[in-house]
Write a protein that holds these residues in place. Structure first.
Motif, PDB file in Angstrom:
ATOM      1  N   ARG A  92      11.764  -9.824   7.411  1.00  0.00           N
ATOM      2  CA  ARG A  92      12.644  -8.760   7.665  1.00  0.00           C
ATOM      3  C   ARG A  92      13.589  -8.520   6.748  1.00  0.00           C
ATOM      4  NH1 ARG A  92      13.047  -9.651  13.273  1.00  0.00           N
ATOM      5  NH2 ARG A  92      11.453  -8.304  14.435  1.00  0.00           N
ATOM      6  N   ILE A  93      14.372  -9.670   6.345  1.00  0.00           N
ATOM      7  CA  ILE A  93      15.461  -9.548   5.510  1.00  0.00           C
ATOM      8  C   ILE A  93      14.892  -9.133   4.017  1.00  0.00           C
ATOM      9  CG2 ILE A  93      16.984 -11.202   4.267  1.00  0.00           C
ATOM     10  CD1 ILE A  93      17.377 -12.690   6.729  1.00  0.00           C
ATOM     11  N   LEU A  94      13.653  -9.407   3.463  1.00  0.00           N
ATOM     12  CA  LEU A  94      13.199  -9.293   2.328  1.00  0.00           C
ATOM     13  C   LEU A  94      12.704  -7.864   2.331  1.00  0.00           C
ATOM     14  CD1 LEU A  94      11.216 -11.093  -0.474  1.00  0.00           C
ATOM     15  CD2 LEU A  94       9.574  -9.513   0.691  1.00  0.00           C
ATOM     16  N   ALA A  95      12.138  -7.278   3.303  1.00  0.00           N
ATOM     17  CA  ALA A  95      11.823  -5.923   3.572  1.00  0.00           C
ATOM     18  C   ALA A  95      12.865  -4.833   3.464  1.00  0.00           C
ATOM     19  CB  ALA A  95      10.799  -5.923   4.872  1.00  0.00           C
ATOM     20  N   ASP A  96      13.983  -5.391   4.184  1.00  0.00           N
ATOM     21  CA  ASP A  96      15.123  -4.426   4.138  1.00  0.00           C
ATOM     22  C   ASP A  96      15.661  -4.018   2.925  1.00  0.00           C
ATOM     23  OD1 ASP A  96      17.295  -3.153   5.202  1.00  0.00           O
ATOM     24  OD2 ASP A  96      18.499  -4.840   5.405  1.00  0.00           O
ATOM     25  N   GLY A  97      15.589  -2.736   2.653  1.00  0.00           N
ATOM     26  CA  GLY A  97      16.298  -2.278   1.272  1.00  0.00           C
ATOM     27  C   GLY A  97      15.042  -2.486   0.058  1.00  0.00           C
ATOM     28  N   LEU A  98      13.889  -2.827   0.324  1.00  0.00           N
ATOM     29  CA  LEU A  98      13.213  -3.131  -0.731  1.00  0.00           C
ATOM     30  C   LEU A  98      12.448  -1.981  -1.095  1.00  0.00           C
ATOM     31  CD1 LEU A  98      11.352  -5.316  -2.039  1.00  0.00           C
ATOM     32  CD2 LEU A  98       9.383  -4.990  -0.206  1.00  0.00           C
ATOM     33  N   LEU A  99      12.142  -1.009  -0.413  1.00  0.00           N
ATOM     34  CA  LEU A  99      11.556   0.383  -0.824  1.00  0.00           C
ATOM     35  C   LEU A  99      12.762   1.231  -0.292  1.00  0.00           C
ATOM     36  CD1 LEU A  99       8.026   0.347  -0.025  1.00  0.00           C
ATOM     37  CD2 LEU A  99       8.993  -0.113  -1.955  1.00  0.00           C
ATOM     38  N   PRO A 100      12.915   2.585  -0.970  1.00  0.00           N
ATOM     39  CA  PRO A 100      13.846   3.739  -0.628  1.00  0.00           C
ATOM     40  C   PRO A 100      13.484   4.053   0.921  1.00  0.00           C
ATOM     41  CG  PRO A 100      13.242   4.053  -2.655  1.00  0.00           C
ATOM     42  CD  PRO A 100      12.311   2.890  -2.159  1.00  0.00           C
ATOM     43  N   GLN A 101      14.298   4.551   1.407  1.00  0.00           N
ATOM     44  CA  GLN A 101      14.315   5.258   3.035  1.00  0.00           C
ATOM     45  C   GLN A 101      13.618   4.271   3.931  1.00  0.00           C
ATOM     46  OE1 GLN A 101      12.383   7.884   0.585  1.00  0.00           O
ATOM     47  NE2 GLN A 101      14.400   8.419   0.077  1.00  0.00           N
ATOM     48  N   GLY A 102      13.989   2.838   3.663  1.00  0.00           N
ATOM     49  CA  GLY A 102      13.589   2.070   4.678  1.00  0.00           C
ATOM     50  C   GLY A 102      12.063   2.013   4.893  1.00  0.00           C
ATOM     51  N   ARG A 103      11.364   2.326   3.626  1.00  0.00           N
ATOM     52  CA  ARG A 103       9.835   2.490   3.959  1.00  0.00           C
ATOM     53  C   ARG A 103       9.029   1.186   3.906  1.00  0.00           C
ATOM     54  NH1 ARG A 103       9.729   5.853  -0.942  1.00  0.00           N
ATOM     55  NH2 ARG A 103       7.922   4.775  -1.709  1.00  0.00           N
ATOM     56  N   ALA A 104       9.694   0.038   3.594  1.00  0.00           N
ATOM     57  CA  ALA A 104       9.310  -1.380   4.094  1.00  0.00           C
ATOM     58  C   ALA A 104       9.798  -2.151   4.960  1.00  0.00           C
ATOM     59  CB  ALA A 104       9.550  -2.179   2.529  1.00  0.00           C
ATOM     60  N   GLN A 105       8.766  -2.495   5.741  1.00  0.00           N
ATOM     61  CA  GLN A 105       9.123  -3.301   6.989  1.00  0.00           C
ATOM     62  C   GLN A 105       8.343  -4.404   7.207  1.00  0.00           C
ATOM     63  OE1 GLN A 105       8.413  -0.013   9.649  1.00  0.00           O
ATOM     64  NE2 GLN A 105      10.160   1.388   8.957  1.00  0.00           N
ATOM     65  N   ALA A 106       8.786  -5.310   7.973  1.00  0.00           N
ATOM     66  CA  ALA A 106       7.903  -6.437   8.500  1.00  0.00           C
ATOM     67  C   ALA A 106       7.572  -6.109   9.917  1.00  0.00           C
ATOM     68  CB  ALA A 106       9.254  -7.532   8.645  1.00  0.00           C
ATOM     69  N   ASP A 107       6.297  -6.737  10.089  1.00  0.00           N
ATOM     70  CA  ASP A 107       5.841  -6.470  11.316  1.00  0.00           C
ATOM     71  C   ASP A 107       5.039  -7.699  11.836  1.00  0.00           C
ATOM     72  OD1 ASP A 107       3.774  -5.650  13.337  1.00  0.00           O
ATOM     73  OD2 ASP A 107       3.642  -3.875  12.267  1.00  0.00           O
ATOM     74  N   GLY A 108       5.389  -8.037  13.165  1.00  0.00           N
ATOM     75  CA  GLY A 108       5.013  -9.318  13.667  1.00  0.00           C
ATOM     76  C   GLY A 108       3.926  -9.385  14.382  1.00  0.00           C
ATOM     77  N   LEU A 109       3.023  -8.345  14.226  1.00  0.00           N
ATOM     78  CA  LEU A 109       1.740  -8.307  15.110  1.00  0.00           C
ATOM     79  C   LEU A 109       0.806  -9.539  15.089  1.00  0.00           C
ATOM     80  CD1 LEU A 109      -0.747  -5.590  13.940  1.00  0.00           C
ATOM     81  CD2 LEU A 109       0.355  -6.969  12.386  1.00  0.00           C
ATOM     82  N   GLU A 110       0.854 -10.088  14.084  1.00  0.00           N
ATOM     83  CA  GLU A 110      -0.147 -11.335  13.796  1.00  0.00           C
ATOM     84  C   GLU A 110       0.468 -12.568  14.825  1.00  0.00           C
ATOM     85  OE1 GLU A 110      -1.956 -12.284  10.321  1.00  0.00           O
ATOM     86  OE2 GLU A 110      -2.913 -10.702  10.104  1.00  0.00           O
TER      87      GLU A 110
END
Ligand code: DGI
Ligand code: FE
Ligand code: FE
Length: 398
Positions: free
Chosen positions: A61-79
Protein backbone atom coordinates in the motif's frame (compact mmCIF):
# COMPACT_ATOMS: atom_id res chain seq x y z
CA UNK A 1 -10.78 0.84 -18.55
CA UNK A 2 -7.39 -0.76 -18.88
CA UNK A 3 -6.29 -2.37 -15.63
CA UNK A 4 -2.81 -3.66 -14.85
CA UNK A 5 -2.30 -6.41 -12.29
CA UNK A 6 1.14 -6.81 -10.81
CA UNK A 7 1.58 -9.76 -8.48
CA UNK A 8 4.54 -10.63 -6.32
CA UNK A 9 5.47 -11.61 -2.81
CA UNK A 10 6.52 -8.00 -2.11
CA UNK A 11 8.68 -9.15 0.79
CA UNK A 12 9.45 -6.25 0.76
CA UNK A 13 8.33 -4.21 -2.26
CA UNK A 14 11.33 -2.29 -3.63
CA UNK A 15 12.53 0.23 -6.21
CA UNK A 16 12.70 -2.43 -8.92
CA UNK A 17 8.96 -2.94 -8.48
CA UNK A 18 8.14 0.75 -8.48
CA UNK A 19 10.20 1.62 -11.54
CA UNK A 20 8.90 -1.37 -13.54
CA UNK A 21 5.31 -0.62 -12.49
CA UNK A 22 5.60 3.02 -13.52
CA UNK A 23 7.15 2.25 -16.89
CA UNK A 24 4.61 -0.47 -17.66
CA UNK A 25 1.70 1.75 -16.61
CA UNK A 26 2.93 4.39 -19.00
CA UNK A 27 3.69 2.05 -21.91
CA UNK A 28 0.31 0.33 -21.64
CA UNK A 29 -1.52 3.56 -20.81
CA UNK A 30 -3.11 1.91 -17.80
CA UNK A 31 -6.06 3.59 -16.13
CA UNK A 32 -5.45 1.60 -13.02
CA UNK A 33 -2.71 -0.56 -11.56
CA UNK A 34 -3.34 -3.12 -8.84
CA UNK A 35 -0.40 -4.46 -6.88
CA UNK A 36 -1.34 -7.88 -5.55
CA UNK A 37 0.77 -9.46 -2.80
CA UNK A 38 0.79 -13.22 -3.24
CA UNK A 39 0.04 -15.67 -0.53
CA UNK A 40 3.17 -17.29 0.82
CA UNK A 41 2.64 -20.66 2.47
CA UNK A 42 3.66 -20.52 6.15
CA UNK A 43 6.48 -23.05 5.62
CA UNK A 44 8.08 -20.73 3.08
CA UNK A 45 8.24 -17.84 5.55
CA UNK A 46 11.91 -16.91 5.74
CA UNK A 47 12.42 -16.39 9.43
CA UNK A 48 10.73 -14.90 12.41
CA UNK A 49 11.98 -11.49 11.29
CA UNK A 50 10.22 -11.83 7.99
CA UNK A 51 7.03 -9.94 7.23
CA UNK A 52 3.51 -11.24 7.82
CA UNK A 53 0.93 -11.12 5.00
CA UNK A 54 -0.62 -8.05 6.64
CA UNK A 55 2.74 -6.34 6.75
CA UNK A 56 3.48 -7.17 3.11
CA UNK A 57 0.09 -5.75 2.15
CA UNK A 58 0.72 -2.60 4.16
CA UNK A 59 4.17 -2.09 2.61
CA UNK A 60 2.64 -2.64 -0.82
CA UNK A 61 0.00 0.00 0.00
CA UNK A 62 2.75 2.40 0.95
CA UNK A 63 4.63 1.71 -2.29
CA UNK A 64 1.45 2.10 -4.36
CA UNK A 65 0.45 5.39 -2.72
CA UNK A 66 1.57 8.19 -4.99
CA UNK A 67 3.21 5.80 -7.47
CA UNK A 68 0.93 6.98 -10.29
CA UNK A 69 -0.95 10.28 -10.62
CA UNK A 70 -4.53 10.53 -9.29
CA UNK A 71 -4.13 7.52 -7.02
CA UNK A 72 -4.25 5.20 -10.03
CA UNK A 73 -2.02 2.61 -8.32
CA UNK A 74 -3.44 0.62 -5.42
CA UNK A 75 -2.56 -2.43 -3.40
CA UNK A 76 -5.12 -5.22 -3.43
CA UNK A 77 -5.28 -7.92 -0.76
CA UNK A 78 -7.55 -10.31 -2.64
CA UNK A 79 -5.05 -13.18 -2.76
CA UNK A 80 -4.30 -12.89 0.93
CA UNK A 81 -8.00 -13.02 1.77
CA UNK A 82 -8.52 -16.27 -0.17
CA UNK A 83 -8.51 -19.64 1.55
CA UNK A 84 -6.15 -22.39 0.46
CA UNK A 85 -3.69 -22.35 -2.45
CA UNK A 86 -3.56 -19.21 -4.48
CA UNK A 87 -3.44 -19.38 -8.26
CA UNK A 88 -3.15 -16.52 -10.72
CA UNK A 89 -5.98 -18.04 -12.75
CA UNK A 90 -8.28 -17.72 -9.71
CA UNK A 91 -7.16 -14.16 -9.16
CA UNK A 92 -7.95 -13.29 -12.75
CA UNK A 93 -11.35 -14.98 -12.54
CA UNK A 94 -12.09 -12.84 -9.51
CA UNK A 95 -10.80 -9.72 -11.26
CA UNK A 96 -12.89 -10.46 -14.35
CA UNK A 97 -16.00 -10.83 -12.20
CA UNK A 98 -15.20 -7.52 -10.58
CA UNK A 99 -14.36 -5.72 -13.83
CA UNK A 100 -16.34 -7.57 -16.54
CA UNK A 101 -16.07 -4.80 -19.14
CA UNK A 102 -12.45 -3.85 -18.60
CA UNK A 103 -9.24 -4.92 -20.25
CA UNK A 104 -6.90 -6.76 -17.89
CA UNK A 105 -3.11 -6.87 -18.23
CA UNK A 106 -0.84 -9.02 -16.13
CA UNK A 107 2.55 -7.42 -15.47
CA UNK A 108 5.60 -9.59 -14.87
CA UNK A 109 9.37 -9.78 -15.06
CA UNK A 110 11.41 -12.11 -17.24
CA UNK A 111 11.68 -15.06 -14.87
CA UNK A 112 7.92 -15.37 -14.50
CA UNK A 113 7.28 -14.70 -18.16
CA UNK A 114 9.62 -17.43 -19.38
CA UNK A 115 7.72 -20.15 -17.48
CA UNK A 116 4.17 -18.89 -17.94
CA UNK A 117 3.06 -21.97 -19.91
CA UNK A 118 3.84 -24.13 -16.86
CA UNK A 119 1.63 -22.19 -14.43
CA UNK A 120 -1.68 -23.61 -13.23
CA UNK A 121 -4.32 -23.16 -16.00
CA UNK A 122 -2.24 -21.03 -18.37
CA UNK A 123 -5.07 -21.07 -20.92
CA UNK A 124 -7.39 -19.43 -18.39
CA UNK A 125 -4.79 -16.83 -17.49
CA UNK A 126 -4.08 -15.96 -21.09
CA UNK A 127 -7.72 -15.82 -22.10
CA UNK A 128 -8.61 -13.43 -19.27
CA UNK A 129 -5.63 -11.08 -19.46
CA UNK A 130 -2.94 -9.77 -21.72
CA UNK A 131 0.64 -10.15 -20.55
CA UNK A 132 3.07 -7.27 -20.27
CA UNK A 133 6.60 -8.53 -19.65
CA UNK A 134 9.72 -6.53 -18.85
CA UNK A 135 13.35 -7.45 -18.34
CA UNK A 136 14.45 -7.72 -14.73
CA UNK A 137 18.15 -7.66 -15.46
CA UNK A 138 20.38 -6.35 -18.23
CA UNK A 139 21.40 -9.95 -18.84
CA UNK A 140 17.92 -11.15 -19.76
CA UNK A 141 17.94 -11.83 -23.47
CA UNK A 142 15.47 -9.80 -25.57
CA UNK A 143 15.61 -12.54 -28.22
CA UNK A 144 14.53 -15.20 -25.75
CA UNK A 145 11.66 -12.96 -24.65
CA UNK A 146 10.57 -12.38 -28.24
CA UNK A 147 10.64 -16.13 -28.84
CA UNK A 148 8.56 -16.77 -25.72
CA UNK A 149 6.08 -14.08 -26.76
CA UNK A 150 5.72 -15.73 -30.16
CA UNK A 151 5.17 -19.13 -28.53
CA UNK A 152 2.48 -17.83 -26.19
CA UNK A 153 0.69 -16.09 -29.04
CA UNK A 154 0.86 -19.24 -31.14
CA UNK A 155 -0.12 -21.77 -28.46
CA UNK A 156 -2.67 -19.76 -26.48
CA UNK A 157 -3.68 -16.86 -28.70
CA UNK A 158 -2.18 -14.69 -25.99
CA UNK A 159 -1.96 -10.91 -26.11
CA UNK A 160 1.65 -10.15 -25.24
CA UNK A 161 3.48 -6.84 -24.92
CA UNK A 162 7.19 -6.59 -24.21
CA UNK A 163 7.77 -3.41 -22.26
CA UNK A 164 11.18 -1.77 -22.52
CA UNK A 165 12.10 -0.21 -19.18
CA UNK A 166 13.95 3.11 -19.53
CA UNK A 167 16.32 1.89 -16.87
CA UNK A 168 16.49 -1.62 -15.48
CA UNK A 169 16.94 -1.59 -11.72
CA UNK A 170 18.55 -4.82 -10.73
CA UNK A 171 17.05 -5.13 -7.29
CA UNK A 172 15.62 -8.18 -5.62
CA UNK A 173 13.78 -8.55 -2.33
CA UNK A 174 16.49 -10.99 -1.24
CA UNK A 175 19.16 -8.34 -1.75
CA UNK A 176 17.05 -5.80 0.07
CA UNK A 177 16.58 -8.10 3.06
CA UNK A 178 20.30 -8.82 3.17
CA UNK A 179 21.14 -5.13 3.05
CA UNK A 180 18.64 -4.41 5.84
CA UNK A 181 20.05 -7.12 8.08
CA UNK A 182 23.53 -5.64 7.62
CA UNK A 183 22.31 -2.12 8.35
CA UNK A 184 22.98 -0.93 4.80
CA UNK A 185 20.73 1.47 2.88
CA UNK A 186 18.09 -0.65 1.15
CA UNK A 187 16.78 -0.01 -2.36
CA UNK A 188 13.22 0.59 -1.26
CA UNK A 189 11.20 3.81 -1.27
CA UNK A 190 11.87 5.86 1.86
CA UNK A 191 8.39 5.36 3.37
CA UNK A 192 8.65 1.58 2.91
CA UNK A 193 11.99 1.74 4.74
CA UNK A 194 10.28 3.67 7.52
CA UNK A 195 7.63 1.01 7.88
CA UNK A 196 10.31 -1.70 8.06
CA UNK A 197 12.13 0.21 10.81
CA UNK A 198 8.94 0.85 12.77
CA UNK A 199 7.99 -2.82 12.69
CA UNK A 200 11.58 -4.00 13.14
CA UNK A 201 11.30 -6.26 10.11
CA UNK A 202 14.03 -8.31 8.45
CA UNK A 203 16.38 -8.15 11.40
CA UNK A 204 16.67 -4.36 11.44
CA UNK A 205 15.81 -4.20 15.16
CA UNK A 206 16.11 -0.43 15.18
CA UNK A 207 15.85 1.38 18.49
CA UNK A 208 13.19 3.94 17.55
CA UNK A 209 14.40 6.25 20.29
CA UNK A 210 17.84 6.53 18.68
CA UNK A 211 17.19 6.91 14.97
CA UNK A 212 19.31 9.03 12.65
CA UNK A 213 17.59 11.96 10.94
CA UNK A 214 17.25 9.91 7.75
CA UNK A 215 15.65 7.01 9.59
CA UNK A 216 13.33 9.32 11.50
CA UNK A 217 12.26 10.98 8.26
CA UNK A 218 11.57 7.57 6.72
CA UNK A 219 9.41 6.63 9.73
CA UNK A 220 7.43 9.85 9.60
CA UNK A 221 6.79 9.58 5.86
CA UNK A 222 5.64 5.99 6.29
CA UNK A 223 2.87 7.17 8.62
CA UNK A 224 1.19 9.64 6.24
CA UNK A 225 -0.16 9.65 2.70
CA UNK A 226 2.26 10.51 -0.09
CA UNK A 227 0.42 13.76 -0.83
CA UNK A 228 1.74 15.13 2.51
CA UNK A 229 5.40 14.17 1.98
CA UNK A 230 6.45 17.38 0.23
CA UNK A 231 4.85 19.44 3.00
CA UNK A 232 6.69 17.56 5.74
CA UNK A 233 10.03 17.91 3.94
CA UNK A 234 9.24 21.60 3.38
CA UNK A 235 8.54 22.16 7.08
CA UNK A 236 11.76 20.37 8.02
CA UNK A 237 13.85 22.51 5.69
CA UNK A 238 12.14 25.77 6.63
CA UNK A 239 12.31 25.07 10.36
CA UNK A 240 16.07 24.45 10.07
CA UNK A 241 16.51 27.71 8.14
CA UNK A 242 14.53 29.70 10.69
CA UNK A 243 16.44 28.08 13.54
CA UNK A 244 19.71 29.14 11.94
CA UNK A 245 18.37 32.65 11.38
CA UNK A 246 17.12 33.14 14.94
CA UNK A 247 19.61 31.11 16.95
CA UNK A 248 17.50 28.09 17.90
CA UNK A 249 18.93 24.56 17.77
CA UNK A 250 18.65 23.50 14.11
CA UNK A 251 18.71 19.81 15.00
CA UNK A 252 15.71 20.15 17.30
CA UNK A 253 13.94 22.23 14.66
CA UNK A 254 14.67 19.51 12.11
CA UNK A 255 13.28 16.75 14.28
CA UNK A 256 10.17 18.72 15.16
CA UNK A 257 9.64 19.49 11.47
CA UNK A 258 10.09 15.86 10.46
CA UNK A 259 7.58 14.56 12.99
CA UNK A 260 5.11 17.43 13.31
CA UNK A 261 2.31 15.89 11.21
CA UNK A 262 3.06 12.18 11.69
CA UNK A 263 -0.40 11.45 13.13
CA UNK A 264 -2.26 13.65 10.66
CA UNK A 265 -4.23 10.76 9.12
CA UNK A 266 -5.25 8.92 12.25
CA UNK A 267 -8.99 9.13 12.76
CA UNK A 268 -10.65 10.77 15.73
CA UNK A 269 -10.95 7.54 17.71
CA UNK A 270 -7.27 6.67 17.17
CA UNK A 271 -6.28 10.19 18.19
CA UNK A 272 -8.39 10.01 21.35
CA UNK A 273 -6.85 6.67 22.23
CA UNK A 274 -3.33 8.09 22.07
CA UNK A 275 -4.44 11.03 24.23
CA UNK A 276 -5.85 8.64 26.83
CA UNK A 277 -2.73 6.49 26.73
CA UNK A 278 -0.40 9.42 27.38
CA UNK A 279 -2.69 11.36 29.73
CA UNK A 280 -3.25 14.33 27.42
CA UNK A 281 -6.14 16.37 28.82
CA UNK A 282 -8.55 17.75 26.22
CA UNK A 283 -11.23 20.41 26.12
CA UNK A 284 -14.61 20.03 24.38
CA UNK A 285 -13.52 21.52 21.06
CA UNK A 286 -10.46 19.27 20.89
CA UNK A 287 -12.44 16.14 21.71
CA UNK A 288 -14.42 16.63 18.51
CA UNK A 289 -11.66 17.65 16.14
CA UNK A 290 -9.03 15.26 14.80
CA UNK A 291 -7.44 18.35 13.24
CA UNK A 292 -6.84 19.88 16.65
CA UNK A 293 -5.66 16.56 18.07
CA UNK A 294 -2.96 15.63 15.57
CA UNK A 295 -0.53 18.16 17.05
CA UNK A 296 -0.93 16.66 20.54
CA UNK A 297 -0.73 13.04 19.42
CA UNK A 298 2.18 13.81 17.09
CA UNK A 299 3.99 15.35 20.05
CA UNK A 300 3.25 12.27 22.16
CA UNK A 301 4.68 9.86 19.58
CA UNK A 302 7.70 12.12 19.06
CA UNK A 303 8.45 11.93 22.75
CA UNK A 304 7.36 8.49 23.85
CA UNK A 305 8.00 6.46 20.68
CA UNK A 306 10.81 8.40 19.03
CA UNK A 307 12.53 9.58 22.21
CA UNK A 308 12.59 13.27 21.35
CA UNK A 309 13.34 15.87 24.05
CA UNK A 310 10.76 18.15 25.62
CA UNK A 311 11.49 21.13 23.38
CA UNK A 312 10.54 19.03 20.35
CA UNK A 313 7.49 17.72 22.16
CA UNK A 314 6.15 21.20 22.86
CA UNK A 315 7.03 22.59 19.43
CA UNK A 316 4.90 19.85 17.86
CA UNK A 317 2.23 20.10 20.57
CA UNK A 318 1.54 23.79 19.81
CA UNK A 319 2.10 23.77 16.05
CA UNK A 320 -1.59 23.95 15.08
CA UNK A 321 -3.01 26.58 17.44
CA UNK A 322 -0.02 28.26 19.02
CA UNK A 323 -0.49 29.54 22.59
CA UNK A 324 0.27 32.51 24.81
CA UNK A 325 4.00 33.13 25.39
CA UNK A 326 5.53 30.69 22.90
CA UNK A 327 9.17 29.54 23.01
CA UNK A 328 11.46 30.32 20.08
CA UNK A 329 11.30 26.75 18.76
CA UNK A 330 7.50 26.71 19.06
CA UNK A 331 7.24 29.89 17.00
CA UNK A 332 9.63 28.51 14.41
CA UNK A 333 7.71 25.28 13.88
CA UNK A 334 4.34 27.08 13.87
CA UNK A 335 5.58 29.47 11.17
CA UNK A 336 7.51 26.88 9.14
CA UNK A 337 4.28 24.87 9.01
CA UNK A 338 2.44 27.95 7.82
CA UNK A 339 4.72 29.17 5.06
CA UNK A 340 6.99 26.30 3.89
CA UNK A 341 7.63 26.40 0.12
CA UNK A 342 4.63 24.26 -0.83
CA UNK A 343 2.13 26.59 0.84
CA UNK A 344 0.36 28.89 -1.56
CA UNK A 345 -2.19 31.48 -0.47
CA UNK A 346 -2.68 35.23 -0.68
CA UNK A 347 -0.08 36.95 1.46
CA UNK A 348 2.26 33.96 1.82
CA UNK A 349 5.21 35.86 0.35
CA UNK A 350 4.76 38.72 2.78
CA UNK A 351 4.60 36.24 5.65
CA UNK A 352 7.74 34.44 4.42
CA UNK A 353 9.75 37.67 4.31
CA UNK A 354 8.54 38.75 7.72
CA UNK A 355 9.66 35.40 9.20
CA UNK A 356 13.26 36.38 8.49
CA UNK A 357 13.03 40.01 9.64
CA UNK A 358 10.63 40.06 12.62
CA UNK A 359 9.56 36.69 14.00
CA UNK A 360 6.90 38.04 16.39
CA UNK A 361 5.36 40.24 13.72
CA UNK A 362 5.29 37.18 11.46
CA UNK A 363 3.61 35.16 14.21
CA UNK A 364 0.99 37.89 14.68
CA UNK A 365 0.34 37.98 10.95
CA UNK A 366 0.12 34.18 10.73
CA UNK A 367 -2.35 34.08 13.62
CA UNK A 368 -4.41 36.89 12.09
CA UNK A 369 -4.60 35.08 8.76
CA UNK A 370 -5.49 31.83 10.48
CA UNK A 371 -8.23 33.47 12.57
CA UNK A 372 -9.63 35.25 9.51
CA UNK A 373 -9.66 32.00 7.55
CA UNK A 374 -11.31 29.98 10.32
CA UNK A 375 -13.92 32.73 10.83
CA UNK A 376 -14.72 32.81 7.13
CA UNK A 377 -15.20 29.04 7.13
CA UNK A 378 -17.35 29.20 10.26
CA UNK A 379 -14.87 27.12 12.28
CA UNK A 380 -14.70 27.99 15.99
CA UNK A 381 -11.43 29.62 17.07
CA UNK A 382 -9.65 27.59 19.72
CA UNK A 383 -8.85 29.51 22.88
CA UNK A 384 -5.14 28.85 22.45
CA UNK A 385 -5.19 30.37 18.95
CA UNK A 386 -6.84 33.49 20.35
CA UNK A 387 -4.58 33.31 23.42
CA UNK A 388 -1.47 33.32 21.23
CA UNK A 389 -2.71 36.38 19.35
CA UNK A 390 -3.80 38.29 22.45
CA UNK A 391 -0.50 37.64 24.21
CA UNK A 392 1.41 39.32 21.37
CA UNK A 393 -0.87 42.39 21.54
CA UNK A 394 -0.54 42.63 25.31
CA UNK A 395 3.22 42.50 25.02
CA UNK A 396 3.41 45.08 22.25
CA UNK A 397 4.67 42.56 19.70
CA UNK A 398 2.15 42.96 16.94
O1 DGI B 1 -1.42 19.95 9.73
P1 DGI B 1 -1.33 21.04 8.71
O2 DGI B 1 -2.42 20.94 7.68
O3 DGI B 1 0.02 21.16 8.10
O4 DGI B 1 -1.58 22.44 9.48
P2 DGI B 1 -2.09 22.66 10.97
O5 DGI B 1 -1.42 21.74 11.91
O6 DGI B 1 -1.98 24.12 11.23
O7 DGI B 1 -3.60 22.25 10.93
C1 DGI B 1 -4.50 23.04 10.23
C2 DGI B 1 -5.89 22.63 10.61
O8 DGI B 1 -6.12 22.88 11.98
C3 DGI B 1 -6.93 23.39 9.84
O9 DGI B 1 -7.75 22.48 9.15
C4 DGI B 1 -7.75 24.12 10.84
C5 DGI B 1 -7.35 23.53 12.15
N1 DGI B 1 -7.21 24.61 13.13
C6 DGI B 1 -6.15 25.42 13.32
N2 DGI B 1 -6.42 26.35 14.26
C7 DGI B 1 -7.68 26.09 14.70
C8 DGI B 1 -8.17 24.99 13.97
N3 DGI B 1 -9.41 24.48 14.17
C9 DGI B 1 -10.18 25.07 15.08
N4 DGI B 1 -11.41 24.58 15.29
N5 DGI B 1 -9.78 26.15 15.81
C10 DGI B 1 -8.54 26.70 15.66
O10 DGI B 1 -8.23 27.69 16.34
FE1 FE C 1 -0.27 19.96 11.45
FE1 FE D 1 1.91 20.60 8.84
Amino acid sequence: MRIGIYGGTFDPPHLGHSSAAKAAAEALELDRLLLVPAKVPPHKRLSENSASPEQRLEMTRILADGLLPQGRAQADGLELAREGMSYTSDTLREMKARYPDDELWLLMGTDMFMTLQDWHEPEVILSLAGVAAFRRSGEDSPQAMEAQAARLREDFGARVRLVELPRIREVSSTQVRQALAKGEAPEVPLPVYGYILRDQLYGTNADLKRLTDDELRACSLSMVYAKRHAHILGVEKTAVELAERWGADPELARRAGILHDCTKYLNLEEQLQICRKYGIVLDDLERESAKLLHSKTGAALARYVYGQPEEVYWAIFWHTTGKADMSLLEKIVYLADYMEPNRDFDGVDKLRKLCYTDLDAALALGLDMSIADLTERGVPIHKNTQGARDWLTRHGKG
